[in-house]
Design a protein around this motif. Structure first.
Motif, PDB file in Angstrom:
ATOM      1  N   LEU B 348      -7.226   5.232   9.360  1.00 46.47           N
ATOM      2  CA  LEU B 348      -8.357   4.035   8.702  1.00 46.47           C
ATOM      3  C   LEU B 348      -8.748   3.492  10.115  1.00 46.47           C
ATOM      4  O   LEU B 348      -7.426   3.290  10.913  1.00 46.47           O
ATOM      5  N   HIS B 349      -9.744   2.528   9.955  1.00 50.18           N
ATOM      6  CA  HIS B 349      -9.430   2.144  11.624  1.00 50.18           C
ATOM      7  C   HIS B 349      -9.547   0.586  10.804  1.00 50.18           C
ATOM      8  O   HIS B 349     -10.585   0.369   9.972  1.00 50.18           O
ATOM      9  N   GLY B 350     -10.333  -0.633  11.574  1.00 55.96           N
ATOM     10  CA  GLY B 350     -10.651  -2.350  11.309  1.00 55.96           C
ATOM     11  C   GLY B 350      -9.822  -2.435  10.577  1.00 55.96           C
ATOM     12  O   GLY B 350      -8.892  -2.092   9.926  1.00 55.96           O
ATOM     13  N   PHE B 351     -10.530  -3.260   9.701  1.00 57.99           N
ATOM     14  CA  PHE B 351     -10.225  -3.719   8.240  1.00 57.99           C
ATOM     15  C   PHE B 351      -9.661  -2.947   7.429  1.00 57.99           C
ATOM     16  O   PHE B 351      -8.436  -3.155   6.247  1.00 57.99           O
ATOM     17  N   ALA B 352     -10.016  -1.951   6.972  1.00 58.10           N
ATOM     18  CA  ALA B 352      -9.270  -0.446   6.484  1.00 58.10           C
ATOM     19  C   ALA B 352      -8.362  -0.718   6.190  1.00 58.10           C
ATOM     20  O   ALA B 352      -7.757  -0.675   4.939  1.00 58.10           O
ATOM     21  N   ASP B 354      -5.837  -2.092   8.080  1.00 57.94           N
ATOM     22  CA  ASP B 354      -5.492  -3.443   7.533  1.00 57.94           C
ATOM     23  C   ASP B 354      -4.715  -3.446   6.534  1.00 57.94           C
ATOM     24  O   ASP B 354      -3.874  -4.035   5.950  1.00 57.94           O
ATOM     25  N   ALA B 355      -6.249  -3.186   5.507  1.00 63.91           N
ATOM     26  CA  ALA B 355      -5.594  -3.520   3.667  1.00 63.91           C
ATOM     27  C   ALA B 355      -4.438  -2.630   3.678  1.00 63.91           C
ATOM     28  O   ALA B 355      -3.841  -2.269   3.257  1.00 63.91           O
ATOM     29  N   GLU B 358      -1.312  -2.994   4.158  1.00 65.93           N
ATOM     30  CA  GLU B 358      -0.276  -4.056   3.439  1.00 65.93           C
ATOM     31  C   GLU B 358      -0.198  -3.296   2.353  1.00 65.93           C
ATOM     32  O   GLU B 358       0.617  -3.535   1.824  1.00 65.93           O
ATOM     33  N   LEU B 359      -0.753  -2.054   1.632  1.00 60.82           N
ATOM     34  CA  LEU B 359      -0.893  -1.499   0.682  1.00 60.82           C
ATOM     35  C   LEU B 359       0.409  -1.293   0.668  1.00 60.82           C
ATOM     36  O   LEU B 359       1.264  -0.623  -0.584  1.00 60.82           O
ATOM     37  N   ALA B 362       3.336  -3.332   0.894  1.00 60.08           N
ATOM     38  CA  ALA B 362       3.789  -3.710  -0.562  1.00 60.08           C
ATOM     39  C   ALA B 362       4.615  -2.466  -1.726  1.00 60.08           C
ATOM     40  O   ALA B 362       5.426  -2.268  -2.725  1.00 60.08           O
ATOM     41  N   SER B 374       0.362  -1.195  -6.034  1.00 56.06           N
ATOM     42  CA  SER B 374      -0.348  -1.043  -4.472  1.00 56.06           C
ATOM     43  C   SER B 374       0.212   0.808  -4.769  1.00 56.06           C
ATOM     44  O   SER B 374      -0.914   1.356  -4.267  1.00 56.06           O
ATOM     45  N   ALA B 377      -2.768   1.982  -5.923  1.00 51.94           N
ATOM     46  CA  ALA B 377      -4.386   1.513  -5.086  1.00 51.94           C
ATOM     47  C   ALA B 377      -3.699   2.579  -3.341  1.00 51.94           C
ATOM     48  O   ALA B 377      -5.064   2.711  -3.532  1.00 51.94           O
ATOM     49  N   LEU B 381      -7.289   4.807  -2.773  1.00 55.07           N
ATOM     50  CA  LEU B 381      -7.847   4.755  -1.220  1.00 55.07           C
ATOM     51  C   LEU B 381      -7.491   6.626  -0.500  1.00 55.07           C
ATOM     52  O   LEU B 381      -8.396   6.963   0.192  1.00 55.07           O
TER      53      LEU B 381
END
Lengths: 926, 389
Positions: B348-352, B354-355, B358-359, B362, B374, B377, B381
């Motif tokens: 993944l790249h960009g904000f995805a 980052d998300a 984060e997951l 967690a 998470s 989640a 994803l």
């Protein structure tokens, strides 16, 4: 995407035109209104969007009027690695052709071509950005919606990440958020309510729980019934035991009770015997008491007879006194009555004296009246005689009077017509005596006298002269008339027996006087005779009065009468008084008589009573004697004593037996027996209830057994378990989807905020060319300009002038075009904008265009305008003038002839753009 | 004298692990294993009947729990009667704790009484029953679900020694006190009493039910639990048999015969590596008669996101073949910990990116407990990235 050329055929007003565009920088397409600038834009949209079979409104509007030809568009485009020529015709012989030249040659037609182009564009181009960067004609240049543009986002991402950070395949996160949202929508509505799978799982879980609870309840009910059956069985056994024990107890009690009852009957017989003996004793006592009463009554009656005799004797004296009183009253009454008679007689004598006096007075009056009547009758007779003697009545007198007046009138006529002799005596002469017709007339000096001469007249002055005056003939006639009249008068008088008129008048007066007198006398007569009719009657009255009077000749006066009347009144009063006293005495006498009569009656009554009392006493004595003969007093007393003794014995016997029974407490025994029977009944009822409940429970259990509750519960539990697991799993998935979506969204927001900085830097760079170096902008996460700050003054975007908004909007689009990667970029198309900008700003905007497109590989910008002066400031612009493209028949002579076909714009990009070709219509494709 | 000793048929039983009836809207055969399991229990009855016929047994003695409940449906009763009617050896049914002779007793229910084959006899009254001349059965039936005394001991206490030439079989239901030393349970069978009765000849064999596993008393092998003829749970030891007993006054010769065909298999596995997964896969694949086998897994270990996905796929795949495959939660301790490889695989790249990072953070089991949500989640994803539009 870059547009190299666009060719329109039979599209709206354009007959056939090809426009080549500069590959980089600004191309200005300028031309008058309706020359077909906007048509070029519309044609491009239709080329990419509408299939050749489409008949939508824009396509039908694009068909030229009056020409049997379908609109046709051809464009040469490079995008990503592709370069192709794409052509479409609609409505008439629809056709689609695609010639791909790079990276590999490809030839497609029809729907395949359309699909291929759509795929290529989707792959290489951000079509939303293509729309967003366009400024339509006649619309205010506002903010473009740039927030969701992937190409721009990627460009900004690059800018935000700083140079040098290379990202492999950036298309991975394309639509990731959208897919995450889609995933979330499978479980929850936008407002957060469960839906779809999650909802179904929740419903299944709730249903399963309800079903499980239902089955468990049913099963529990059965369990309770089983327990109840056990309990009922135990209760029934216990009840049977109690019943058995109780039956024995009841039997014993019943035996005791039966024995007691026979004794009860014996006691009752003794009681009845005692009662009978007591009754007999009472009867003997009553007979004795009756005898005693009889003796007492005889004694009472003897006393009563004695008292009656005493009363008779006592009344005798009273009786005698009453009689004496009566005799005295009678004597007094006689005396009073005599005195009253005397007084009445005296009163009558006084009355008579008064009457005689009044008669005498009346007689005098009547005598006087008789005298006056006689006088009046005499006068009346005289007057009537005189009246009868009179000949001259009123009519005769009137006749005479008329005759006399006739004479006078005749004389007057005569005298008037006759000559007159005037006798006058001078003043100075002395008195003169004249004889006229024998009549002496004395005339005084100065006096005169006139004499008519009716007949002959004789005047004589005695002594001096005689004068005869005779009238003429006429006068004589008149004089005859007088005479005639006079004679008639005289005859009438004679007839009446009077001398002349005066005599007649006198006679008349006399007659009238007599009549008046007669009337007066008649009136007197009437007055005196009033009340008596006529004179004889009056006289008769007088005679009657006289005859009544004793001829004592005593004169009477009114004073005497008054005196006599007073005496008479006194006498009358005395008489009345005496009569009153006589009446009182009479009443007293009668009262005494009554008293005597009452005393007589009472004496009789008392005598009667005394007789009765004696008689009763006699009868009672006879009764007593008879009774004593039948049963002597002593016998009665003895019987009473004997029977009383017997009764007491019987009563004592009964009491003894009753006491003996009471010691065995029959009441308690009876209560116990009754209670024992009630208990037995209750036990039977209990047994019936237990049997009933047993039957009910058994029935329910049998039904429950066939219902298969265990199987149902097992199934329900399985289902509940499965539902719980499914719900848990779905809920986990739903939570995961929400978590993922939330996380992705949050990070995208954060990234977007970081995108703002490079975007703002680019927009500000361009906008400062227009507004000066003090300009600063605020841009939100959706890449919208929210505020502009100029010379330290901050103004919201919406509050800016239309011109400023237009200029900022243009700057934002150009910034976008400048930011986006050339391989992903799309042309910025501006259709006749900037109508709100002043010349100074227009000039600066020219610089903006240049600055935005100066970089190598910068975006393609296409400006369509009918006012080219707006865009004169763009230094690097390629200007393409557009002239009307008419059909051959209407082509203006001024246009250049001979089409110049130039292809392969990439060969000489600086020279070929800005060329317009009107192509010959010698050949129609397709 | 030969007879067949069995117990705990539990007819009408269902098992949670075998699934529920399918929801109306869902297709598939979610509940079919349940039906096959029910059929298997009847098959076991028919099999032991055939066995008794073949071995010429005097009778079949069922020591309680013929039915799973007194409240089974008439269909269960009807099918049971059919199965009983498939052989001719006399059958003695003793009410146990699942089908006690209370007011609702299924063995007295009209539908059972009507269908009961003539050779089937219900021992619902306690005491001595003569079966054939010279053979008596001392029945200690359950009369309620919660008896307050040792029912067997009660019968033995009033029993005189058997007359000479008469064989007596005690039929009881319940745990022996030595097997379940629970003082609170008043209905435990006193082993001493049974041993004494065997010793002094009041009875010659103690046939017991209630324990689904087969069991033989160590002191006197004439005290036996036959076990259930068809398995009912994972914790049963050697179920699926009946006992053929040859009895005389001195001894019993007991033969164990298998009639059950199902297996309930419990397997504990440690999963940490792909090799462990392979082993589990192989282990499951090696099990025979999968359609008649229910597997309960207790899994312990730590897996990466990818391995966890593999495990899920693996279990789902085997679940299709087995009657049931279940990971029992309370005995499992399986952690899913995403590793860098997982993250890298996402690409993944960009904000995805980052998300995802984060997951991952967690989900990492810092302090022992990772964030399950998470992890879920992240798995989602994974799926979304792996399946572009």
């Amino acid at each position: 995407m870059r547009l190299h050329r666009v060719r329109l055929r039979d599209f709206r007003g354009v007959h056939d035109r090809e426009v080549s565009l500069a590959e980089h920088g600004v191309t200005v397409l300028q031309g008058d209104n309706e020359v077909g600038k906007t048509s070029t834009l519309v044609a491009l949209d239709l080329l990419f969007d509408a299939a050749d079979s489409s008949r939508r409104a824009e396509i039908r509007a694009a068909q030229p009027a009056g020409v049997d030809a379908g609109p046709e568009v051809e464009a040469e485009v490079s995008t990503g690695p592709y370069r192709f020529v794409y052509r479409k015709r609609w409505l008439r012989r629809p056709r689609t052709e695609l010639h791909v030249t790079a990276p590999a040659p490809e030839q497609l037609t029809g729907a395949d071509a359309h699909a291929r182009v759509t795929a290529i564009l989707d792959e290489t181009m951000d079509r939303a950005l293509w729309r967003g960067l366009r400024v339509e004609q006649n619309s205010v240049v506002g903010q473009a919606d740039l927030g969701g543009q992937d190409a721009l986002t990627r460009a900004l991402d690059r800018a935000a990440s700083g140079p040098g950070v290379a990202r492999a395949d950036p298309s991975v996160d394309d639509g990731l958020i959208e897919r995450a949202a889609e995933e979330l929508r499978r479980y929850r509505t936008p407002s957060g309510r469960a839906t779809g799978e999650l909802r179904a799982a929740e419903v299944r879980l709730a249903d399963a729980e309800a079903e499980e609870a239902r089955c468990r309840a049913a099963l529990d009910a059965v369990e309770r019934d089983v327990a109840a059956r056990d309990r009922l069985d135990a209760d029934a056994a216990a009840l049977r035991a109690r019943k058995h024990a109780h039956t024995a107890e009841v039997t014993g009690l019943e035996d005791t009770w039966a024995a007691l009852q026979s004794r009860l009957r014996e006691v009752d017989a003794a009681r009845q015997h005692a009662v009978l003996a007591r009754e007999r004793a009472d009867a003997a006592r009553e007979r004795r008491e009756t005898r005693d009463a009889l003796i007492a009554a005889a004694e009472d009656e003897a006393a009563t007879a004695a008292r009656a005799a005493e009363a008779v004797a006592a009344h005798e004296a009273e009786h005698a006194a009453a009689r004496d009183e009566r005799d005295a009253r009678r004597a007094a009454d006689t005396t009073a009555r005599a005195r009253a008679g005397e007084a009445r007689r005296a009163a009558d004598a006084a009355e008579r004296a008064v009457s005689a006096a009044r008669d005498r007075a009346e007689l005098a009056d009547l005598a006087e009246r008789l005298r006056r009547v006689d006088e009046a009758a005499a006068g009346l007779a005289v007057a009537e005689r005189a009246l009868a003697a009179s000949t001259v009545n009123a009519d005769a007198l009137d006749e005479l009077e008329d005759l006399a007046r006739d004479v006078v009138r005749a004389e007057a006529a005569r005298d008037a017509a006759a000559a007159r002799v005037e006798l006058a005596v001078p003043e100075d002469a002395g008195e003169l005596t004249v004889v006229v017709d024998g009549e002496t007339v004395v005339l005084a000096p100065g006096g005169s006298r006139t004499l008519p001469v009716a007949g002959s007249r004789a005047l004589s002055l005695p002594g001096v002269l005689d004068v005869r005056v005779t009238p003429g003939l006429d006068d004589a006639g008149r004089d005859d008339a007088v005479r005639e009249r006079s004679r008639a008068l005289a005859e009438a008088c004679e007839e009446l027996g009077v001398a002349d008129l005066d005599a007649a008048r006198a006679a008349r007066r006399d007659a009238e006087d007599a009549a008046r007198r007669a009337d007066e006398h008649r009136a007197a007569l009437a007055r005196e005779l009033a009340g008596h009719g006529d004179a004889p009657a009056l006289r008769a009255a007088h005679d009657a009065v006289r005859s009544r009077l004793p001829d004592d000749g005593t004169p009477t006066t009114p004073a005497d009468v008054t005196e006599l009347r007073a005496a008479a009144d006194t006498a009358r009063a005395d008489a009345e008084d005496a009569a009153h006293r006589a009446d009182e005495a009479d009443a007293a006498c009668r009262s005494a008589e009554d008293t005597v009569r009452e005393a007589d009656t009472r004496a009789a009554v008392l005598a009667e009573r005394a007789a009765e009392a004696r008689h009763a006493h006699t009868r009672r004595l006879e009764e007593l004697d008879a009774a004593r003969v039948a049963e002597p007093d002593a016998t009665l007393a003895e019987a009473e004593t004997t029977r009383l003794a017997r009764a007491r014995v019987a009563e004592r016997e009964h009491e003894a037996m009753a006491a003996a029974l009471a010691d065995d407490d029959p009441d308690t025994v009876e209560a116990r027996v009754l209670n024992a029977r009630a208990v037995a009944e209750r036990l039977s009822g209990e047994g019936a209830r237990l049997e009933r409940e047993h039957a009910e429970t058994t029935g329910r259990l049998q039904a429950a057994g066939l219902a298969g509750w265990h199987d149902q519960l097992a199934a329900a539990e399985l289902e509940l378990d499965a539902a719980v697991r499914e719900h848990t799993a779905v809920a986990r998935r739903a939570a995961a989807a929400r978590r993922l979506h939330e996380t992705l969204t949050r990070h995208r927001e954060r990234v977007r905020r970081s995108y703002v900085a490079p975007f703002r830097a680019q927009v500000e760079r361009l906008a400062r060319i227009v507004f000066g170096p003090s300009l600063a902008l605020e841009i939100d996460e959706d890449l919208r300009i929210t505020h502009r700050t100029l010379h330290g003054t901050t103004v919201p975007f919406g509050a800016l002038s239309s011109g400023a908004q237009e200029q900022l909007g243009l700057c934002a689009r150009l910034a976008c075009a400048a930011l986006v990667d050339p391989s992903e970029g799309v042309p910025v198309v501006i259709d006749d904008a900037l109508g709100h900008s002043d010349p100074e700003r227009l000039a600066r905007l020219g610089a903006v265009f240049t600055a935005a497109t100066s970089a190598h590989g910068a975006a393609q910008v296409v400006v369509l305008t009918c006012t080219p002066e707006r865009y004169h400031g763009i230094g690097a612009a390629t200007v393409v003038p557009l002239a009307p493209s008419r059909r051959p028949g209407e082509r203006a002579a001024s246009e250049r002839s001979g089409p110049e076909v130039i292809r392969g714009a990439e060969d000489t990009p600086a020279a070929t753009p800005g060329t317009v070709l009107d192509l010959p219509r010698t050949h129609r494709a397709g | 004298m030969r007879f067949v000793h069995t117990a705990d048929w539990q007819l009408g039983m269902t098992r949670r692990i075998l699934g529920a009836r399918p929801p109306k809207e869902a297709g598939g055969l979610t509940g079919e294993a349940q039906a096959r399991f029910a059929e298997a229990r009847l098959d076991a009855v028919r099999a032991l009947g055939r066995l008794a016929d073949a071995q010429d047994a005097a009778f079949v003695l069922v020591c309680g729990d013929v039915f799973e409940s007194n409240l089974v449906g008439p269909d269960v009763v009807a099918r049971a009667c059919e199965a009983l009617g498939s052989f001719r050896t006399p059958v003695l049914l003793l009410p146990g704790n699942h089908d006690p002779a209370d007011a609702a007793c299924v063995l007295r229910r009209p539908d059972f009484v009507r269908r009961r084959p003539a050779h089937v006899r219900v021992l619902d009254t306690p005491g001595v029953h003569e079966i054939v001349p010279g053979v008596e059965v001392v029945a200690a039936p359950w009369r309620s679900k919660y008896p307050l005394t040792d029912l067997v001991g009660e019968q033995l206490a009033v029993l005189e020694p058997a007359p000479a030439g008469t064989l007596r079989v005690l039929a009881g239901h319940g745990e022996l006190d030595v097997l379940d030393p629970d003082d609170d349970e008043p209905a435990r069978i006193r082993r001493d009493g049974v041993l004494a009765a065997l010793a002094d000849g009041r009875v010659h064999y103690a046939a017991l039910g209630d324990r689904h596993s087969a069991w033989t008393d160590a002191v006197d092998d004439r005290i036996r639990h036959a076990g259930t003829p068809e398995v009912t749970d994972f914790d049963e030891i050697d179920p699926g048999h009946v006992l053929v007993v040859d009895l005389d006054e001195r001894a019993a010769r007991v033969t164990t015969e298998t009639v059950g065909r199902w297996r309930f298999v419990r397997h504990d596995a440690a999963l940490d590596t792909d090799a462990d997964l392979d082993a589990l896969d192989a282990r499951l694949a090696a099990l025979p008669d999968k359609e008649r086998t229910a597997v309960r897994l207790a899994l312990v270990g730590t897996l990466s996101l990818r391995q966890r996905s593999r495990l899920d796929d693996l279990l789902a795949g085997h679940g299709l073949a087995f009657a049931a495959v279940e990971v029992v939660e309370q005995h499992s301790d399986l952690a899913t910990v995403p590793d860098d490889a997982d993250l890298h695989e996402l690409d993944l790249h960009g904000f995805a990116a980052d998300a995802a990072t984060e997951l991952f953070a967690a989900a990492a089991p810092a302090e022992g407990t990772g964030d399950a949500e998470s992890r879920d989640a992240l798995r989602l994803l994974h799926r979304l990235v792996g399946s572009p539009r």
